[in-house]
Design a protein around this motif. Sequence first.
Motif, mmCIF file in Angstrom:
data_model
loop_
_atom_site.group_PDB
_atom_site.id
_atom_site.type_symbol
_atom_site.label_atom_id
_atom_site.label_comp_id
_atom_site.label_asym_id
_atom_site.label_seq_id
_atom_site.Cartn_x
_atom_site.Cartn_y
_atom_site.Cartn_z
ATOM 1 N N SER A 258 -8.331 1.360 -4.596
ATOM 2 C CA SER A 258 -7.823 1.493 -6.145
ATOM 3 C C SER A 258 -6.783 0.978 -6.289
ATOM 4 N N GLY A 259 -6.037 0.212 -5.159
ATOM 5 C CA GLY A 259 -4.892 -0.081 -5.321
ATOM 6 C C GLY A 259 -3.553 0.515 -4.790
ATOM 7 N N ARG A 260 -4.370 1.554 -3.581
ATOM 8 C CA ARG A 260 -2.933 2.287 -3.664
ATOM 9 C C ARG A 260 -1.875 2.062 -2.044
ATOM 10 N N THR A 261 -3.113 0.715 -1.181
ATOM 11 C CA THR A 261 -1.734 0.480 -0.231
ATOM 12 C C THR A 261 -1.119 -0.708 -1.260
ATOM 13 N N GLU A 262 -1.379 -1.711 -2.075
ATOM 14 C CA GLU A 262 -0.170 -2.409 -2.880
ATOM 15 C C GLU A 262 1.071 -1.504 -3.478
ATOM 16 N N ARG B 148 7.802 -5.181 0.082
ATOM 17 C CA ARG B 148 7.193 -5.262 1.607
ATOM 18 C C ARG B 148 6.622 -6.206 0.435
ATOM 19 N N THR B 149 5.582 -5.976 -1.222
ATOM 20 C CA THR B 149 5.160 -6.723 -2.033
ATOM 21 C C THR B 149 6.451 -6.507 -3.558
ATOM 22 N N GLU B 150 6.403 -7.551 -3.702
ATOM 23 C CA GLU B 150 7.561 -7.557 -5.304
ATOM 24 C C GLU B 150 6.359 -7.115 -6.387
ATOM 25 N N PRO B 151 6.903 -6.278 -7.393
ATOM 26 C CA PRO B 151 6.437 -6.264 -8.432
ATOM 27 C C PRO B 151 6.509 -7.429 -8.960
ATOM 28 N N GLN B 152 5.299 -7.518 -10.447
ATOM 29 C CA GLN B 152 5.785 -8.829 -11.038
ATOM 30 C C GLN B 152 6.378 -8.251 -12.957
ATOM 31 N N GLN B 153 6.105 -6.541 -12.376
ATOM 32 C CA GLN B 153 7.282 -5.888 -13.827
ATOM 33 C C GLN B 153 7.263 -4.822 -13.368
ATOM 34 N N VAL C 209 10.475 6.146 -9.541
ATOM 35 C CA VAL C 209 9.942 5.083 -9.143
ATOM 36 C C VAL C 209 8.997 4.046 -10.830
ATOM 37 N N VAL C 210 8.885 4.040 -11.042
ATOM 38 C CA VAL C 210 8.907 2.885 -11.719
ATOM 39 C C VAL C 210 7.744 1.639 -11.354
ATOM 40 N N ALA C 211 6.422 0.640 -11.333
ATOM 41 C CA ALA C 211 6.103 0.079 -10.437
ATOM 42 C C ALA C 211 4.864 -0.462 -11.249
ATOM 43 N N GLN C 212 4.950 -1.803 -11.613
ATOM 44 C CA GLN C 212 3.650 -2.519 -11.801
ATOM 45 C C GLN C 212 3.563 -4.452 -10.844
ATOM 46 N N VAL C 213 2.492 -4.027 -10.636
ATOM 47 C CA VAL C 213 2.230 -4.793 -9.679
ATOM 48 C C VAL C 213 0.618 -5.597 -10.087
ATOM 49 N N TRP C 214 0.595 -6.594 -9.490
ATOM 50 C CA TRP C 214 -0.380 -7.164 -8.573
ATOM 51 C C TRP C 214 -1.490 -7.143 -7.327
ATOM 52 N N THR C 215 -2.176 -6.827 -7.543
ATOM 53 C CA THR C 215 -3.412 -6.472 -6.363
ATOM 54 C C THR C 215 -4.932 -7.309 -6.396
ATOM 55 N N ILE D 92 6.985 7.522 1.749
ATOM 56 C CA ILE D 92 5.619 7.797 1.859
ATOM 57 C C ILE D 92 5.091 7.171 2.730
ATOM 58 N N LEU D 93 3.619 8.555 2.104
ATOM 59 C CA LEU D 93 3.087 8.876 3.550
ATOM 60 C C LEU D 93 1.078 8.491 2.802
ATOM 61 N N ASP D 94 1.091 7.247 3.286
ATOM 62 C CA ASP D 94 -0.415 6.943 3.752
ATOM 63 C C ASP D 94 -1.594 7.782 4.420
ATOM 64 N N SER D 95 -2.142 8.819 4.154
ATOM 65 C CA SER D 95 -3.004 8.920 4.686
ATOM 66 C C SER D 95 -2.312 9.498 5.937
ATOM 67 N N PRO D 96 -1.597 10.570 5.848
ATOM 68 C CA PRO D 96 -1.094 11.342 6.959
ATOM 69 C C PRO D 96 -1.532 11.777 8.536
ATOM 70 N N THR D 97 -3.399 12.192 7.512
ATOM 71 C CA THR D 97 -3.322 12.761 8.761
ATOM 72 C C THR D 97 -4.625 11.647 9.429
ATOM 73 N N VAL D 98 -4.929 10.375 8.554
ATOM 74 C CA VAL D 98 -6.796 10.308 9.424
ATOM 75 C C VAL D 98 -6.835 9.413 11.350
ATOM 76 N N GLY D 99 -7.489 9.949 11.177
ATOM 77 C CA GLY D 99 -7.520 9.797 13.274
ATOM 78 C C GLY D 99 -6.979 10.904 13.694
ATOM 79 N N VAL D 100 -6.917 12.313 12.780
ATOM 80 C CA VAL D 100 -5.534 13.325 13.598
ATOM 81 C C VAL D 100 -6.968 14.216 14.016
#
Length: 267
Positions: free
Chosen positions: A63-67, A75-80, A20-26, A192-200
Amino acid sequence: ALKNQGGDMSLKNRFLLFMVVAQVWTTSSHAQTALDSFAEIVGSYFSKRNRGEIVGLSVLLGSGRTELALSLFGRTEPQQGEIRVSGKPLRLRNNQDAIDAGIAYVSEDRLTLGLVLDQPISSNIVVTVLEKLAERLNLVPAAARKATVDQWVKDLSIKVSDPENAVRTLSGGNQQRVVLAKWLARNPVALILDSPTVGVDISAKDGIYEIIKRLADSGVAILMISDDIPEVLYHSHRIMVMRSGRLSSSYRPHETSEQELMAAVNA
C-alpha cells in the motif's frame, strides 16, 4: 524507567506538535502510484502530563507504507508536500538529516536493516551515539560505552548473559529491544515503528507494547505502521488507514472494531 535525556532542550520545545505532510511516488510491480499522503502525528504535546500520542497506520503490504516511512526518515525525497517538526518545515536530504532532527526509524526488516547480527549486542546499542561518547582523538572510553549499554539493557529489560555476545544469539523479542535501544539512546522526539512486533514471539509482544506506551508517556511522538489490525486497534490512541497509497480514513480505537477496520483496509 525511561528518562528525558534532552539536555538543554526545554520541555516546551520538546513536547510541541509533530506534524508531517508528505507526498511521494512509489513504484509497484503493477504501476507507479501517487501517494497523496497527509499524516498528522499529534505527539509530544505540552501538557501537565507531557503525554505523546501513538498513531497507528493500518495498511496492507504493497500500500506504500514503506515508501511513506522512508520519506519521513529522509531516505526517499518527497516530490511534493513538506515535512514539519515542531511546526517548522524540514527538508530531509538524507537519513542523517532526519536523525539530527530527532526522528528515528525502526524498520520492519530488523535482521537486514536494523542490526549487524555478527557484531556484539553492545556495538549494536551504541552505534548511533558513538560521536556523542567519543572524547579525544575520537576514541570512545570503555567506561562510557559500558554505562550506555548497561543503561539500555536495564531500561528495556533486554535478557542478555553477556553484552559482548553476537546479537544473533538473542531471541526475536530481545533483538527488537536492541533495535529500540539503539534509537532511544539518541533521545528522539519522533519514532517511526514499521511492524514493531513482526517475528516476535507472542509471549514477548506485550513487553514491546509496554515499551512503546512508556515512550509515548514520556512525550515521544510515535507512528506505528502495521498490517496487524488488533495491534493498531489495541495499542494506538488514533488509527489511520492507508489503501492504494492514500490515507483514506481515521478512527478512534474506542469508537471502532476489528471488523470495521478490516473492512476499511480491504475496501
